[in-house]
Design a protein around this motif. Structure first.
Motif, PDB file in Angstrom:
ATOM      1  N   UNK A 575       0.758  -1.089   0.088  1.00 43.52           N
ATOM      2  CA  UNK A 575       0.040   0.183  -0.010  1.00 43.52           C
ATOM      3  C   UNK A 575       0.856   1.188  -0.054  1.00 43.52           C
ATOM      4  N   UNK A 576       1.838   1.228   0.881  1.00 47.61           N
ATOM      5  CA  UNK A 576       2.619   2.326   0.940  1.00 47.61           C
ATOM      6  C   UNK A 576       3.546   2.468  -0.403  1.00 47.61           C
ATOM      7  N   UNK A 577       3.933   1.727  -1.177  1.00 52.13           N
ATOM      8  CA  UNK A 577       4.690   1.828  -2.284  1.00 52.13           C
ATOM      9  C   UNK A 577       3.669   1.744  -3.522  1.00 52.13           C
ATOM     10  N   UNK A 578       2.465   1.664  -3.466  1.00 49.73           N
ATOM     11  CA  UNK A 578       1.514   1.666  -4.512  1.00 49.73           C
ATOM     12  C   UNK A 578       1.680   0.569  -5.607  1.00 49.73           C
ATOM     13  N   UNK A 579       1.970  -0.599  -4.800  1.00 47.27           N
ATOM     14  CA  UNK A 579       2.285  -1.872  -5.781  1.00 47.27           C
ATOM     15  C   UNK A 579       1.373  -2.352  -6.435  1.00 47.27           C
ATOM     16  N   UNK A 580       1.652  -2.623  -7.689  1.00 44.01           N
ATOM     17  CA  UNK A 580       0.567  -3.308  -8.607  1.00 44.01           C
ATOM     18  C   UNK A 580       0.623  -4.845  -8.463  1.00 44.01           C
ATOM     19  N   UNK A 581       1.886  -5.246  -7.974  1.00 40.84           N
ATOM     20  CA  UNK A 581       1.892  -6.632  -7.913  1.00 40.84           C
ATOM     21  C   UNK A 581       1.103  -7.654  -7.033  1.00 40.84           C
ATOM     22  N   UNK A 582       0.636  -6.953  -5.838  1.00 41.44           N
ATOM     23  CA  UNK A 582      -0.043  -7.591  -4.955  1.00 41.44           C
ATOM     24  C   UNK A 582      -1.238  -7.030  -4.824  1.00 41.44           C
ATOM     25  N   UNK A 583      -2.402  -7.747  -4.438  1.00 38.74           N
ATOM     26  CA  UNK A 583      -3.682  -7.286  -3.897  1.00 38.74           C
ATOM     27  C   UNK A 583      -3.640  -7.119  -2.294  1.00 38.74           C
ATOM     28  N   UNK A 584      -3.744  -5.767  -1.920  1.00 34.11           N
ATOM     29  CA  UNK A 584      -3.600  -5.415  -0.569  1.00 34.11           C
ATOM     30  C   UNK A 584      -4.969  -6.066   0.133  1.00 34.11           C
ATOM     31  N   UNK A 585      -6.028  -6.170  -0.227  1.00 33.79           N
ATOM     32  CA  UNK A 585      -6.979  -6.793   0.349  1.00 33.79           C
ATOM     33  C   UNK A 585      -6.846  -8.158   0.637  1.00 33.79           C
ATOM     34  N   UNK A 586      -6.557  -8.996  -0.657  1.00 36.76           N
ATOM     35  CA  UNK A 586      -5.979 -10.091  -0.252  1.00 36.76           C
ATOM     36  C   UNK A 586      -4.837 -10.706   0.665  1.00 36.76           C
ATOM     37  N   UNK A 587      -3.937  -9.649   0.863  1.00 33.32           N
ATOM     38  CA  UNK A 587      -3.009 -10.034   1.784  1.00 33.32           C
ATOM     39  C   UNK A 587      -3.468  -9.531   3.230  1.00 33.32           C
ATOM     40  N   UNK A 588      -4.122  -8.603   3.502  1.00 36.01           N
ATOM     41  CA  UNK A 588      -4.919  -8.372   4.601  1.00 36.01           C
ATOM     42  C   UNK A 588      -6.015  -9.339   5.155  1.00 36.01           C
ATOM     43  N   UNK A 589      -6.402  -9.864   4.352  1.00 33.92           N
ATOM     44  CA  UNK A 589      -7.335 -11.192   4.677  1.00 33.92           C
ATOM     45  C   UNK A 589      -6.727 -12.200   5.179  1.00 33.92           C
ATOM     46  N   UNK A 590      -5.520 -12.483   4.414  1.00 37.24           N
ATOM     47  CA  UNK A 590      -4.499 -13.673   4.972  1.00 37.24           C
ATOM     48  C   UNK A 590      -4.048 -13.326   6.463  1.00 37.24           C
ATOM     49  N   UNK A 591      -3.683 -11.999   6.576  1.00 38.02           N
ATOM     50  CA  UNK A 591      -3.214 -11.555   7.996  1.00 38.02           C
ATOM     51  C   UNK A 591      -4.356 -12.040   9.128  1.00 38.02           C
ATOM     52  N   UNK A 592      -5.482 -11.566   8.628  1.00 38.12           N
ATOM     53  CA  UNK A 592      -6.703 -11.874   9.620  1.00 38.12           C
ATOM     54  C   UNK A 592      -6.637 -13.193   9.830  1.00 38.12           C
ATOM     55  N   UNK A 593      -6.667 -14.098   8.895  1.00 36.63           N
ATOM     56  CA  UNK A 593      -6.961 -15.517   8.835  1.00 36.63           C
ATOM     57  C   UNK A 593      -5.972 -16.120   9.714  1.00 36.63           C
ATOM     58  N   UNK A 594      -4.669 -15.745   9.476  1.00 37.87           N
ATOM     59  CA  UNK A 594      -3.497 -16.627  10.024  1.00 37.87           C
ATOM     60  C   UNK A 594      -3.102 -15.945  11.446  1.00 37.87           C
ATOM     61  N   UNK A 595      -3.473 -14.607  11.792  1.00 34.92           N
ATOM     62  CA  UNK A 595      -3.193 -14.254  13.143  1.00 34.92           C
ATOM     63  C   UNK A 595      -4.643 -13.470  13.549  1.00 34.92           C
ATOM     64  N   UNK A 596      -5.577 -13.911  13.733  1.00 36.48           N
ATOM     65  CA  UNK A 596      -6.772 -13.087  13.985  1.00 36.48           C
ATOM     66  C   UNK A 596      -6.957 -12.418  15.382  1.00 36.48           C
ATOM     67  N   UNK A 597      -6.367 -13.139  16.538  1.00 38.70           N
ATOM     68  CA  UNK A 597      -6.394 -12.651  17.616  1.00 38.70           C
ATOM     69  C   UNK A 597      -5.195 -11.880  18.041  1.00 38.70           C
TER      70      UNK A 597
END
Length: 699
Positions: A575-597
């Motif tokens: 998000x900081x680098x405005x990268x088009x290589x990765x989908x920020x929403x998909x990365x955030x979802x995985x962050x929630x799923x793998x460390x929800x608490x």
């Protein structure tokens, strides 16, 4: 010369496993030393020693030792059929835009570390067996193992006596030992040494210094090990395990000295069984709990949820700590969750594998006890193996200490000693009767090789096998030394170019977030630091970033896709680098799923999510963001400044999302947030959502 080197190598390896922290460099040191010892054994050991090793091992024992290594290799190998591997690999592949092969394990680094851990223990057991073939060296080795276990037990007792594990916060432990396994094994060893010393005093009229001092040394070791067991926090479970192990050694002693014959053996074993059942009834059992955690003294909340989700094939050896952030409670420290060894094995390797291990341990204990009763002299060594095997079965249901590196090496040395002296070496006896000069040692030249020519094929196969193990140990040593301390080879200092940016990065990440040494086996991973009051500053990660940082993080996630902190950092950098290589929403979802608490990640996660317009438009991710906002507003006052900061830097869509959410609870709080003032407490705490967020993502 060879035997002295082998004995030095195994003693140094066991001592170093306790004296050094469990890091890859320590395991590399042990692997390198044991690789040299195994290779020297394969090349320079005499034919009589190799023939004795062939007779002791046998095809069945070799197959038993090979099964765990083969199964770990299967977990590491790519699954050829789509859908049979763990679904996390397919999800991670889509998020990283890179093809990732499906595997049974959910963390390649952790499983490789477990594989190396197991191979090191097997190598140590083989070296111990070779050294202990001679009865004099077997006694020396027994004395050394008693000394090591006594020192570790004294250290554990000191920690329990001082309180708070003997150290203030931030101190580094002197010895890497936490469980009661060294004390239990030390008690079994010291009991065997005392019985052997008692028999020596009866047979020898002139008592040399060794015979006179051995009982006192064994008594001191017994008292220290017993005190450490009684002071441990595992209650009756550990005491029962120790009682059972010592009882088997004493039963063998009683049978050999006073109760010979079928009826005598039956009476002693029946008495030992009654005493064990009486002690077992005193152990507290959790009602309606899984059998693998029913005897544990520690709360197994997250472990029980992991057991419910565990499949028959397991999640991969060494992956318990990687799965724990998905299943633990909100704000619960990771250090409070301490599984039993049986639960960890069932989660990582599957329940069928656990049942197989327990069956092999019980059958092996019976076989070693039978070998002990069939020997006229030196029967105590096989009795040690029988007692230790039964003690470890009980300990596996009480704690996870057997899975620690030092404790596992100590157990491997003990079983190597028991196997080496489990049967009579007929070749050595025949040679001693034919020659006026006794056999000096394993590498003795001369006619000692003559009686074992029929074992030529077996000897050659054993030398090749030992050489293969040595090559594998060398390869693992190179792998450990070549692995960086941080993902991709860049430390955290290299991810950002200046001191100010580096401090900002360190504030937003947990202390161990960028570490990937692969040592994820331990059931007691370091607790992530809780969010501090400066969450507002932490939630604004305005720092310059190394251009290779996203590549570094992506490379680490390709082998460890359950690292929720790395998914979040990659999302923030993209998000900081405005990268088009990765989908920020998909990365955030995985962050929630793998460390929800994980509340340490909440400030940066709120900032990244609320500042991205596409995130708010995703219904699933919007609900996850609302959950974080509820936690920060209603349940964790220390996180409210972070919520304010994230709100101030949010996009218009993100601010609207927070407005709608907080206006339902308290309009005054919303007005305070818009003015950047302190948020008053909520009128009523909203109910927390179910903690099923992210559960099953690793399945």
């Amino acid at each position: 010369m060879l035997v002295r080197f082998l004995m030095l190598a195994l003693v140094v390896s066991v001592a170093a496993a306790f004296a050094m922290p469990e890091i890859p460099q320590q395991r590399a040191l042990s692997s390198a030393l044991l690789a040299t010892a195994v290779l020297a054994t394969a090349i320079f050991a005499s034919s009589s020693a190799i023939a004795s090793l062939v007779r002791r091992s046998g095809l069945v024992l070799i197959l038993i030792l090979a099964v765990p290594a083969i199964y770990m290799a299967v977990q590491l190998a790519p699954v050829p059929v789509h859908g049979l591997g763990n679904p996390i690999w397919e999800t991670a592949s889509a998020a990283l835009n890179a093809p990732l092969a499906e595997r049974l394990t959910v963390d390649v680094r952790a499983t490789v570390q477990a594989f190396l851990h197991y191979s090191t223990a097997v190598a140590l057991a083989l070296i111990t067996t070779v050294v202990a073939l001679d009865r004099q060296r077997a006694w020396q080795l027994l004395s050394m193992l008693v000394a090591i276990s006594t020192i570790v037990s004294a250290y554990l007792l000191l920690r329990q006596t001082i309180g708070a594990d003997g150290f203030s916060r931030g101190d580094t432990p002197v010895l890497a030992a936490t469980g009661a396994v060294p004390a239990v094994l030390g008690l079994v060893l010291s009991a065997a040494m005392m019985t052997r010393a008692f028999e020596d005093r009866r047979r020898v009229k002139q008592r040399p210094f060794r015979v006179a001092t051995t009982p006192w040394f064994a008594l001191l070791a017994t008292l220290l090990c017993l005190s450490a067991i009684l002071a441990s926090g595992d209650g009756m479970g550990t005491a029962t395990a120790a009682l059972l192990g010592v009882g088997i050694v004493l039963a063998a002693f009683a049978i050999r000295n006073w109760f010979s014959g079928v009826w005598g053996i039956a009476s002693v074993l029946a008495t030992a069984a009654v005493l064990f059942l009486a002690a077992f009834t005193l152990m507290p059992i959790r009602p309606n709990a899984d059998l693998t955690v029913a005897l544990s003294e520690h709360p197994p909340g997250a472990t029980e949820r992991m057991l419910q989700d565990a499949g028959h094939a397991g999640s991969g050896a060494g992956t318990y700590a990687a799965l724990l952030p998905i299943h633990r409670d909100i704000a619960a420290p990771l250090s409070r969750e301490r599984p039993t060894a049986a639960a960890a094995i069932a989660i990582e390797m599957g329940r069928p594998f656990l049942y197989g291990v327990l069956i092999v341990a019980v059958v092996g204990a019976g076989a070693l006890l039978r070998c002990s009763l069939r020997r006229r002299h030196d029967y105590v060594y096989a009795a040690i193996g029988a007692g230790a095997a039964t003690s470890l079965v009980v300990l596996a249901l009480v704690e996870d200490g057997i899975l620690e590196f030092g404790a596992s090496l100590l157990a491997a040395a003990l079983f190597g000693l028991a196997v080496a002296q489990s049967q009579r070496d007929t070749g050595a006896v025949t040679e001693q009767s034919r020659s006026a000069r006794p056999v000096v040692g394993l590498d003795s030249p001369g006619p000692a090789c003559a009686p074992i020519r029929s074992y030529g094929i077996g000897n050659a196969s054993m030398r090749v096998g030992l050489g293969t193990i040595a090559v594998a140990l060398i390869a693992q040593t190179v792998w450990l030394l070549a692995q960086p301390s941080y993902p991709g080879g860049l430390p955290v200092e290299a991810l950002v170019p200046n001191d100010a940016s580096r401090q900002a990065l360190l504030r937003v990440l947990p202390q161990n977030s960028l570490r990937s040494d692969g040592d994820l086996r331990s059931g007691r991973p370091a607790a992530a630091p809780q969010p501090a009051a400066n969450g507002a500053a932490a939630s604004r990660p305005e720092f310059g970033v190394h251009p290779a940082a996203p590549t570094v993080l992506a490379q680490a996630l390709r082998s460890s896709p359950l690292r929720g902190d790395l998914w979040l950092m990659l999302a923030a950098l993209s998000r900081e680098q405005r990268s088009v290589e990765y989908d920020v929403a998909a990365l955030l979802k995985l962050s929630y799923y793998t460390a929800p608490n994980d509340l340490a990640l909440l400030p940066l996660r709120l900032t990244a999510a609320l500042g991205e317009a596409s995130v708010v438009s995703d219904p699933e991710l919007r609900e996850l963001v609302q959950r974080d906002a509820k936690i920060a507003f209603a349940r964790q006052p220390a996180l409210r400044p972070a919520l304010i900061a994230a709100y101030q830097s949010a996009s218009a869509e993100g601010k609207a999302l927070v407005d709608n959410l907080i206006s339902e609870w308290d309009s005054a709080a919303l007005q305070s947030m818009r003015k950047e003032g302190p948020i008053p407490g909520p009128k009523a705490d909203p109910p927390l959502p179910s903690r099923t967020w992210g559960r099953g993502a690793a399945r």
